[in-house]
Design an enzyme around this catalytic site. Structure first.
Site, short mmCIF file in Angstrom:
data_model
loop_
_atom_site.label_atom_id
_atom_site.label_comp_id
_atom_site.label_asym_id
_atom_site.label_seq_id
_atom_site.Cartn_x
_atom_site.Cartn_y
_atom_site.Cartn_z
N LYS A 143 0.80 -1.23 0.00
CA LYS A 143 0.00 0.00 0.00
C LYS A 143 0.83 1.28 0.00
CE LYS A 143 -4.28 -1.42 2.28
NZ LYS A 143 -5.17 -1.03 3.37
N ASN A 156 -0.76 3.68 21.44
CA ASN A 156 -0.21 2.56 20.68
C ASN A 156 0.94 1.92 21.42
OD1 ASN A 156 -0.27 0.96 18.29
ND2 ASN A 156 1.67 1.90 17.66
N GLU A 161 6.35 5.62 19.14
CA GLU A 161 6.89 6.40 18.01
C GLU A 161 5.90 6.42 16.85
OE1 GLU A 161 8.57 3.81 19.45
OE2 GLU A 161 9.76 5.12 20.74
N LYS A 162 5.20 5.31 16.65
CA LYS A 162 4.25 5.26 15.52
C LYS A 162 3.05 6.17 15.79
CE LYS A 162 3.32 1.23 13.51
NZ LYS A 162 3.11 -0.25 13.50
#
Ligand code: ATR
Length: 289
Positions: A72, A156, A160-161
């Site tokens: 993607k 999360n 970091e994400k």
């Protein structure tokens, strides 16, 4: 089965793996219902072969492709134009070959929005939390931002994400009020209208797992939404339901992203009664297997 002839247009899903996809079922169902001469098939593309696959698809006059894991993001470099949603989300799930150009879209956001509106979820002015920061979380966060929620709390496992998602969203929506929180801090937030669960926790076969089990948190919600559709009711949703909270699973999001992709490729609007009839067939197909 479609009647294939010299005018049949070909579409399909590019990914690796693709063997468990339900997209052919949905798109061929729409094709029959809308009387459009097309066929939709899975294309298993080995790693390293995405570029020739896209160029070959264009050379072979395909009408469009869906793109799934793991391509993607990578696919974006082979496209001529990319729509805003796909840019915000940073991923393309639908491509359209049109007049010698390749256009990229992300229909996950539109799919999620339609699926939510269908059951009466409202976004404007709401305080929401999103668990996870992967592909589904990005699409959901983009919809929340676009539809003017009051506040997003993002949690999360890999902080970091979540921070990266927050930064991307703020680039596109400078007014957005968004905080990254750890799990324990999230549980202490007093007001919370909707919780969107996008992690893989609770997915079959781990059906007894839930990212949140604290009833005190769940009971604050008006809606609990899970991106998972197998099982149809995750532990997260059943716990929320036990507190009188309204629930929605991820099947609609999957289905309505396909509706949007179909409409882009064929330049049509699928009438609402056909959408509903096909959804009933699709639900039966998914949960009777
Ligand atoms: P999708 O496209 O369905 O969103 P994804 O992009 O692979 O899938 O994202 C999966 C999400 O589930 C991520 O937020 C992931 O957390 P990390 O970013 O830390 O990897 C989360 N996730 C998966 N397994 C998890 C687990 N056991 N505990 C907590 N979070 C988990």
């Amino acid at each position: 089965m479609n009647n294939i002839d010299g005018k049949t247009r070909t579409l399909g899903l590019i990914g690796n793996p693709v063997e468990h996809t339900m997209s052919p079922f949905i798109h061929n169902l729409f094709a029959n219902a809308m009387n459009i001469n097309m066929v939709y098939v899975p294309f298993h593309v080995e790693n390293g072969y995405l570029e020739p696959a896209i160029k070959g698809a264009k050379a072979l006059n395909l009408l469009g492709n869906n793109i799934t894991v793991p391509y993607k993001v990578e696919v974006m470099q082979y496209l001529d134009e990319i729509d805003k949603n796909a840019k915000v989300i940073g991923a393309v799930n639908t491509i359209h070959y049109k007049e010698d150009k390749i256009y990229g879209y992300n229909t996950d956001a539109a799919g999620f929005l339609k699926s939510s509106l269908k059951v009466g979820i409202e976004f404007e002015g709401k305080i929401v939390s999103i668990l996870g920061a992967g592909g589904a979380a990005k699409a959901i966060a983009a919809v929340c931002a676009e539809n003017r929620v009051k506040k997003i709390y993002l949690t999360n496992r890999t902080v970091e994400k979540a921070e990266a998602l927050k930064n991307t969203l703020q680039t596109h929506y400078p007014e957005l009020n968004i905080d990254v929180l750890d799990y324990n801090a999230l549980l202490l937030v007093e007001e919370m209208d909707i919780c969107f669960q996008t992690t893989s926790i609770g997915m079959f076969p781990n059906v007894e797992a839930s990212p949140i089990t604290e009833l005190n948190f769940l009971s604050k919600l008006k809606w609990a939404v899970d991106a998972i559709y197998n099982p149809s009711e995750t532990k997260f949703l059943s716990l929320a339901k036990s507190q009188g909270v309204k629930t929605l699973n991820g099947l609609g999001m999957l289905y309505y992203q396909a509706v949007r992709a179909f409409e882009i490729w064929h330049g049509v609007t699928i009438p609402e009664e056909i959408i509903d009839q096909c959804y009933a067939r699709f639900t039966q197909y998914v949960y009777s297997r």
